[in-house]
Design a protein around this motif. Structure first.
Motif, PDB file in Angstrom:
ATOM      1  N   GLY A   1       9.090   4.710   5.066  1.00  0.00           N
ATOM      2  CA  GLY A   1       7.755   5.276   4.879  1.00  0.00           C
ATOM      3  C   GLY A   1       6.995   5.346   6.187  1.00  0.00           C
ATOM      4  O   GLY A   1       7.413   4.794   7.211  1.00  0.00           O
ATOM      5  N   ILE A   2       5.863   6.035   6.141  1.00  0.00           N
ATOM      6  CA  ILE A   2       4.998   6.197   7.314  1.00  0.00           C
ATOM      7  C   ILE A   2       3.951   5.086   7.322  1.00  0.00           C
ATOM      8  O   ILE A   2       3.250   4.873   6.328  1.00  0.00           O
ATOM      9  N   ILE A   3       3.855   4.379   8.438  1.00  0.00           N
ATOM     10  CA  ILE A   3       2.877   3.300   8.569  1.00  0.00           C
ATOM     11  C   ILE A   3       1.466   3.879   8.667  1.00  0.00           C
ATOM     12  O   ILE A   3       1.206   4.775   9.463  1.00  0.00           O
ATOM     13  N   ARG A   4       0.564   3.361   7.859  1.00  0.00           N
ATOM     14  CA  ARG A   4      -0.837   3.775   7.924  1.00  0.00           C
ATOM     15  C   ARG A   4      -1.736   2.557   8.033  1.00  0.00           C
ATOM     16  O   ARG A   4      -1.430   1.496   7.492  1.00  0.00           O
ATOM     17  N   GLY A   5      -2.862   2.732   8.706  1.00  0.00           N
ATOM     18  CA  GLY A   5      -3.827   1.654   8.858  1.00  0.00           C
ATOM     19  C   GLY A   5      -4.889   1.718   7.778  1.00  0.00           C
ATOM     20  O   GLY A   5      -4.835   2.544   6.866  1.00  0.00           O
TER      21      GLY A   5
END
Length: 241
Positions: free
Chosen positions: A146-150
């Protein structure tokens, strides 16, 4: 004769055009950075979770199992296809009504560490809000990317989250982690991890609008016009009309 109020306009429009050039270059650099990060090889979850603060939009690989009993929704949100919100593309096969829905956030227990993170499994239409937990579930350990998000600040005009009632309008990782009994680590599954009759993955918006070039043309055109007017009146001493 009073000095015309517009005599400073050439300076202002030139400054605005120059500022838009800087913004245009900044946006191009940001778009390229997002492209590089989202297409890079997946990284592993670091032992020090603070390292993730500088890793937003990188792809990350984790293995574990979903804890469906603790999942919740964020929304309403638009459906994203190929990195772009459907509502911004005009709908396509989806109408504006059907492209409104929610993200399904499911805690994920890691196999090799005593750690739980949060995963955005994807988007569901608004009409499935009360039935989404009845969909197919993967009960075995699975490796996903998955794509890391803050975390996300509350957008203007968006209501506050009400965590005690399970109402989430925006991504507050610390508050979400407390409810999910997880770490404030959040990834958005890639589209290839869709499950049959489950949420639609790939809900990471990476298509950024870049209209700064048109703004550059607008401001410099105004600069050229008003500079001509200034030259005609103050140098040539000719009337404007």
């Amino acid at each position: 004769m009073d000095t015309p109020y517009w005599q400073g306009v050439p300076v202002i429009t030139f400054a605005l055009g120059t500022w838009q050039i800087k913004r245009w270059k900044w946006k191009l650099d940001l778009i390229e950075k997002l492209k590089q990060r989202t297409s890079a090889e997946p990284i592993d979850l670091p032992s020090d979770l603070d390292e993730l603060k500088d890793k937003e939009y990188y792809r990350m690989k984790v293995k574990g199992k979903f804890l469906y009993e603790k999942e919740f929704l964020i929304g309403p949100r638009s459906l994203i296809i190929n990195g772009e919100a459907i509502s911004e593309k005009g709908g396509g096969v989806f109408s504006r009504k059907t492209s409104s829905g929610y993200y399904v956030i499911t805690p994920f227990k890691l196999e090799d560490r005593d750690l739980v993170i949060m995963i955005n499994r994807g988007w569901i239409p608004k009409c499935n809000r009360s039935t989404y937990k009845m969909g197919n579930k993967i009960t075995d350990f699975i490796e996903v990317i998955g794509i890391i998000r803050g975390t996300e600040k509350r957008p203007p005009f968006i209501p506050n989250n009400v965590s005690t009632k399970g109402v989430w309008h925006y991504r507050d990782l610390d508050a979400m982690a407390k409810i999910a009994e997880a770490e404030p680590v959040y990834i958005e599954l890639l589209a290839e991890y869709d499950t049959p009759q489950g949420p639609i993955g790939g809900q990471t918006k990476v298509a950024l609008r870049n209209e700064h070039f048109s703004y550059i043309i607008t401001w410099y055109s105004l600069f050229a016009c008003t500079s001509y007017m200034w030259f005609r009146q103050f140098v040539q001493k000719l009337p404007l009309i």
